[in-house]
Design a protein around this motif. Structure first.
Motif: not given
Length: 699
Positions: A257-263, A281-287
């Motif tokens: 889920s942290d993969d840039i393409f998946v996110s 939510l997905v954007f905020d959780s991107m490392p």
């Protein structure tokens, strides 16, 4: 061999001949029925073949080069084969060098020479180069020839080469052939699955993409992040948020889920399916938040009309020092176009130039669109003319710009220049130029272009084009002809076509046709308030008090009520919002003082609050109708006048269509204040200048 060697030099030792042979079926994988070409059969007459060849040469058409067959007495068989092998090696090297240097067509020309020789051993790296050339040329004919030669040559087609061949078919849009090849591949890996699923997603066949993905799951194949990103995109294409959420959970389970393409695909999916909460939510959780991630969330906010939030995210991205690309600027410029924010748009333009995107076609097209829609047609034209390359969207944006400004002649001239420069017009191009003809009442030019659509350009007119012609007839007062055009349309009349007729009936006080158009609209959009309001206009003008009472009763029974009109203006990059009789602004005293001043000035020019028999409708409620001098439009303009200096133009946006009283007042205000006032309401753009409006008092 030097790659600058001309093809004529290569062909020097060859003779030309027309060889008409019957092609045989290729023996490859037994399950794949591949045919090299159709059969021409045997010639019935040698004379006819000779005549055919002479005719081809007379017209400058040369047959394919054939290798010259050497006689055995001239050279030994072994020497001949060795010479052929060396020559083939040289040609293969030539092909690879040509491809590396981007000369793809010349590489295929050299390949045609090799095609003529049988039993030529071409290695995989040469086919790899030819596949690259095919992908760049996007020619289905060349793809088939290269692939069939690969199969016929007996080259060992391992999984890498089969994947390359599959990718070639996908990228050249040959999905049926790609699926056929994929089904019979003796060995597949993850690259094979991703290639075919990606191709299906790109061509819009989302159901088939899902079928293959489920097939992967059934066979317990390893699923990578790339596969998940592709199938999330498919769920987005089908607007299936529930499946998208399941894929999100699957990505979490697979720890990708942290993969840039998946996110980024998840952000895009949630945004387009209407869940901005999920996207954020997905954007905020991107490392690590990359440019693509920021672009995705900004585009999501912009898509759902949260323009201020999108602009805020853009400035946050800027403050964090995130590198912006041309997509960032094109998204922000479209947000500025919606907000009417000239200052923010100019800043985005400066950033675009500063970061070296002045040649980018996407960003520059967004710039042309932004400037043209907000009355800066000179700036739009300047950007347009400096573009090194223009696509159909660039032309459309500027043509629309001239049309909304009321410069129909210039729009038609630009359309004609577009044709001269061999840019193929789209249905949107014709919408732009017909709208321009309509706004400027260029009846003859409009009808000429409308008829040429199908006859000359092969584009069948759509409902949007018929709507333009209905409005064009309506502007001329030809309401019966407009009604006949609606009846003669080769499809069911749309809402916009009837709405255009209803507007024409309101302008020209045609009670009978107006009632008919309104009844049609009631059946298609029974809950849309504006249809009832326009009909009230017609009834009021015709003095049909009983009919007015019936419409009012219908509105009350349906619980339909006009929302409050709101007008906003941007001053020094800050939005200021006004309502009717609004006294909440910190500068209220100065605003009302200025309003009284300009109202007195325009009254000296003959302005009167709603002359006898005149209605302010279509889009005002009862409270607004009783307070015409205090409408939000006038308050916003008064604030703009005290906050800026002459000759700075004013730019305003309103959520409703402007009422008739304000329209008349703003024309006179533009005259006495010597200001240009750009006003975008719920119906169209208005450009007020020197006492006139670009809409020609028709909206």
């Amino acid at each position: 061999m030097d790659i600058s060697l001309p093809l004529e030099e290569i062909q020097r030792i060859y003779r030309f001949a027309c060889s008409l042979t019957k092609f045989q079926r290729i023996n490859f994988i037994p399950k794949i029925p591949i045919f090299v070409d159709f059969s021409l059969g045997k010639s019935k007459s040698r004379a006819s073949l000779s005549q055919c060849r002479c005719s081809l040469l007379d017209h400058g058409l040369k047959p394919r080069p054939m290798l010259k067959v050497l006689r055995t007495e001239e050279k030994g068989t072994g020497d001949c084969l060795e010479e052929t092998r060396l020559r083939t090696s040289d040609f293969c090297g030539q092909i690879k060098k040509l491809v590396v240097s981007g000369r793809y067509k010349e590489a295929i020309d050299v390949f045609e020479v090799l095609e003529c020789e049988r039993n030529v051993g071409i290695k995989s790296d040469t086919y790899d180069a030819l596949i690259t050339a095919c992908i760049c040329l996007r020619s289905a004919r060349i793809v088939k020839r290269v692939f069939c030669h690969m199969v016929d040559s007996g080259t060992d087609l391992d999984v890498y080469m089969m994947n390359k061949a599959l990718d070639m078919h996908v990228k050249c849009g040959m999905m049926n052939d790609a699926l056929h090849l994929f089904d019979y591949m003796p060995e597949r890996n993850l690259v094979s699955w991703n290639t075919i699923i990606g191709g299906l997603v790109d061509c819009g066949d989302f159901d088939e993409a899902f079928r293959l993905f489920l097939n992967m799951l059934d066979h317990n194949l390893v699923i990578g992040s790339r596969t998940i990103a592709l199938i999330v995109k498919a769920s987005c294409g089908l607007s299936l948020i529930s499946q998208g959420e399941q894929l999100h959970a699957f990505a979490l389970k697979m720890d990708v889920s942290d993969d840039i393409f998946v996110s980024c695909s998840l952000i895009d999916m949630y945004s387009k399916c209407g869940s901005l909460v999920g996207a954020r939510l997905v954007f905020d959780s991107m490392p690590e938040k990359t440019t693509v991630g920021w672009n995705s969330i900004i585009a999501g906010y912009a898509l759902h009309g949260y323009s201020e939030e999108a602009l805020s995210m853009y400035y946050e991205m800027q403050d964090l020092g995130i590198q912006m690309d041309h997509f960032t600027y094109s998204i922000v410029l479209r947000v500025c176009t919606r907000l009417g924010s000239l200052e923010h748009g100019k800043q985005a333009h400066a950033g675009l130039v500063r970061n070296g995107f002045t040649s980018d076609i996407v960003a520059n097209t967004a710039l042309v669109d932004f400037y043209s829609k907000w009355g800066r047609i000179e700036e739009a034209r300047n950007v347009f003319e400096k573009m090194p390359k223009k696509n159909v969207l660039s032309w459309n944006s500027l043509i629309f710009g001239y049309g909304t400004r009321g410069c129909g002649i210039e729009a038609v001239e630009l359309f004609e220049r577009m044709i001269r420069e061999r840019t193929t017009p789209s249905h949107v191009t014709f919408l732009a130029v017909l709208s321009a003809c309509c706004n400027s009442r260029l009846s003859n030019q409009g009808w000429h272009i409308f008829k040429a659509m199908s006859r000359k350009y092969g584009i069948k007119p759509r409902a949007m084009h018929y709507t333009c012609m209905v409005e064009l007839l309506g502007r001329e007062g030809l309401l019966n002809e407009a009604y006949e055009l609606i009846q003669e349309a080769p499809f069911e009349p749309t809402v916009n076509m009837w709405a255009a007729l209803l507007t024409a009936c309101r302008i020209h006080n045609n009670f009978v046709l107006g009632k008919l158009a309104a009844e049609k609209l009631y059946g298609m959009e029974p809950e849309k308030l504006s249809n009832y309001i326009v009909l009230l206009n017609i009834y009021n003008a015709a003095g049909k008090s009983d009919e007015v009472a019936k419409v009012v009763h219908t509105l009350s029974r349906k619980g339909l009520r006009m929302s409050q009109a709101c007008t906003w203006i941007e001053i020094k990059k800050e939005q200021h919002c006004f309502f009717t009789n609004d006294r909440s602004h910190p500068e209220t005293k100065l605003i009302y003082s200025k309003l009284n001043e300009i109202m007195a000035q325009i009254q000296e020019l003959g302005y009167d609050h709603i002359p006898k028999g005149r209605n302010m409708l279509p889009d005002v409620d009862e409270d607004e109708q009783s307070r015409p001098a205090l409408h939000s439009e006038k308050l916003a303009i008064a604030f703009g006048l005290i906050s800026t200096t002459t000759p700075m133009p004013l730019q305003l946006v309103q959520n409703h269509r402007i009422c008739g009283d304000c329209h008349d007042a703003i024309k006179l205000i533009s005259l006495v204040s010597r200001r240009e006032i750009i006003f975008r309401d719920g119906s169209r753009f208005h450009r007020f200048k020197d006492g006139a409006c670009s809409c020609g008092d028709y909206w």
